[in-house]
Enzyme design. Structure first.
Site, PDB file in Angstrom:
ATOM      1  CG  ASN A 133      -6.973   8.375  -3.795  1.00 17.28           C
ATOM      2  OD1 ASN A 133      -7.329   9.056  -3.092  1.00 17.28           O
ATOM      3  ND2 ASN A 133      -7.629   8.296  -5.004  1.00 17.28           N
ATOM      4  CB  THR A 134      -0.543   5.865  -3.672  1.00 15.93           C
ATOM      5  OG1 THR A 134      -1.364   5.076  -4.511  1.00 15.93           O
ATOM      6  CG2 THR A 134       0.682   4.964  -3.383  1.00 15.93           C
ATOM      7  CG  ASN A 162      -4.847  12.360 -11.017  1.00 14.82           C
ATOM      8  OD1 ASN A 162      -6.060  11.858 -10.719  1.00 14.82           O
ATOM      9  ND2 ASN A 162      -3.856  11.693 -11.047  1.00 14.82           N
ATOM     10  CG  ASN A 195     -11.029   7.904  -6.872  1.00 10.63           C
ATOM     11  OD1 ASN A 195     -10.180   7.097  -6.564  1.00 10.63           O
ATOM     12  ND2 ASN A 195     -10.930   8.934  -7.879  1.00 10.63           N
ATOM     13  CG  PHE A 254      -2.256   3.388  -8.128  1.00  8.60           C
ATOM     14  CD1 PHE A 254      -3.059   4.243  -8.589  1.00  8.60           C
ATOM     15  CD2 PHE A 254      -0.934   3.653  -7.841  1.00  8.60           C
ATOM     16  CE1 PHE A 254      -2.600   5.514  -8.834  1.00  8.60           C
ATOM     17  CE2 PHE A 254      -0.487   4.951  -8.310  1.00  8.60           C
ATOM     18  CZ  PHE A 254      -1.356   5.618  -8.778  1.00  8.60           C
ATOM     19  CB  THR A 303     -16.345  12.465 -12.967  1.00 12.67           C
ATOM     20  OG1 THR A 303     -15.294  11.776 -12.494  1.00 12.67           O
ATOM     21  CG2 THR A 303     -17.745  12.675 -12.327  1.00 12.67           C
ATOM     22  CE  LYS A 315      -4.873  11.986 -14.803  1.00 12.66           C
ATOM     23  NZ  LYS A 315      -5.878  10.866 -15.108  1.00 12.66           N
ATOM     24  CB  SER A 371      -3.068   8.994  -7.646  1.00 14.39           C
ATOM     25  OG  SER A 371      -4.223   8.439  -6.547  1.00 14.39           O
ATOM     26  CG  ASN A 419      -2.142   6.329 -15.737  1.00 13.65           C
ATOM     27  OD1 ASN A 419      -1.747   6.007 -14.551  1.00 13.65           O
ATOM     28  ND2 ASN A 419      -2.688   7.548 -15.852  1.00 13.65           N
ATOM     29  CB  THR A 473      -2.934   3.876 -12.340  1.00 12.17           C
ATOM     30  OG1 THR A 473      -2.979   5.331 -12.687  1.00 12.17           O
ATOM     31  CG2 THR A 473      -1.306   3.769 -12.030  1.00 12.17           C
TER      32      THR A 473
END
Length: 342
Positions: A183-184, A248, A115, A119, A322, A219, A181, A145, A90
């Site tokens: 993670n943000t 995702n 993970n 980003f 993965t 996504k 995601s 992305n 991304t």
């Protein structure tokens, strides 16, 4: 061959191993005949594998998911590994370092990864410039992305998506709006119906340049409820976007066998534990919408059988990440050969 070197890579920190692998690919590509050797070893060329989806023709239906090549740095090298399409990113409008390290963890007992990269990327302008000068551009479908910067408030997120969309429009074949995601901070809130409709409608309004438009995909997370998936179906119909990528990474930690020392790490889980759930989401979207839009299936594909299950559930294309790390580059070839036999 990969089975021989994999134990060495798995002794390294995951990010270090990633840089060593991609650096090795670049080194081979620079050697005379190296690119051809890799292509010969890993590519299946057969017209029967060609797949037409949302107005694009893919040389085969097996792609590389976003996250592996965030900055469009290795596309020329990845083309030789036999992928039918490659999704970069991304990317965000401005460069950002991502979250603090360590931020990627192997769960080898589960054949999975966690993970929380956040980003990390060099900014959309770097990716756009690199894509403009690709040597093998005519041989591959490229997806972009796109996401928002961490410091951008959700109320202004649409501006970040517009910036990335405009910067990449001339150098990618399709777009993926990433609001899923974990993670943000706050990003997944944009999956709610109202903000998501606003982002997608805004991009659709800009989606015409010199008579050309690009397919826009969404996504989604595997953690959505059936009610939320019903909303996704309505949103796709209402906005007229081209399709959905399912799914995702997940925030679930159910059924893991790895040490709690690793499983307690924050971030998105990918790999085999996601296989069943991502297929369930694909099947639900496909059946509930009466196959109204294409779906790219991703999540826990570690074998040709996994890919075939995604396609049987309703996916038009599949993506690896993965599974590619655990099984190696020959996985693409194995999937393509299995699809040809079927």
């Amino acid at each position: 061959m990969y089975k021989l070197v994999k134990p060495l890579f798995f002794l390294m920190n995951p990010e270090v191993a990633h840089h060593n692998v991609t650096g090795g690919l670049k080194a081979i590509n620079k050697i005379w005949g190296g690119s051809k050797l890799v292509r010969t070893a890993f590519t299946v060329n057969n017209a029967a594998l060609k797949t037409q989806v949302f107005g694009l023709t893919f040389k085969n239906p097996v792609g590389l998911a976003a996250g592996f090549d965030k900055n469009a740095e290795y596309v020329d090298e990845l083309v030789d590994l036999g992928f039918g399409f490659i999704e970069i990113g991304t990317v965000t409008p401005r460069p950002q370092p991502g979250n603090e390290k360590p931020r990627m963890f192997r769960l080898t007992a589960d054949e999975a990864l966690i993970n929380r990269m956040g980003f990390n990327n060099l900014g959309v302008d770097v990716a756009a410039t690199r894509l403009k000068y690709l040597k093998k551009r005519e041989n591959i479908i490229i997806g972009g992305n796109i996401g928002k910067n961490k410091v951008t408030p959700n109320e202004q997120a649409v501006n970040d998506y517009i910036s990335c969309f405009d910067a990449l429009f001339d150098v990618v074949d399709y777009f993926v709006v990433n609001v899923s995601s974990p993670n943000t901070p706050g990003l997944r809130d944009l999956q709610e119906k109202e903000p998501l409709m606003h982002i997608l409608n805004t991009l659709q309004q800009r989606n015409l340049k010199n008579g050309v438009s690009r397919p826009i995909l969404l996504k989604i997370a595997p953690d959505l409820t059936n009610s939320q998936l019903d909303d996704i179906i309505e949103i796709v119909a209402a906005t007229g976007i081209a399709g959905v990528i399912a799914t995702n990474t997940t925030i679930s930690r159910d059924g893991l066998r790895s040490s709690p020392t690793v499983t307690k790490e924050m971030g998105g889980l990918s790999g085999k534990p996601l296989t069943k759930r991502s297929t369930e989401v694909i099947r639900y979207l496909s059946e509930k919408s009466n196959k109204a839009f294409p779906i790219i299936g991703v999540g826990g594909i570690h074998s040709a059988e996994d890919a075939q299950e995604k396609i049987a559930a309703g996916a038009s294309l599949v993506q690896l990440y993965t599974g590619f790390i655990y099984e190696g580059p020959a996985l693409v070839k194995r999937i393509c050969k299995a699809l040809l036999k079927k």
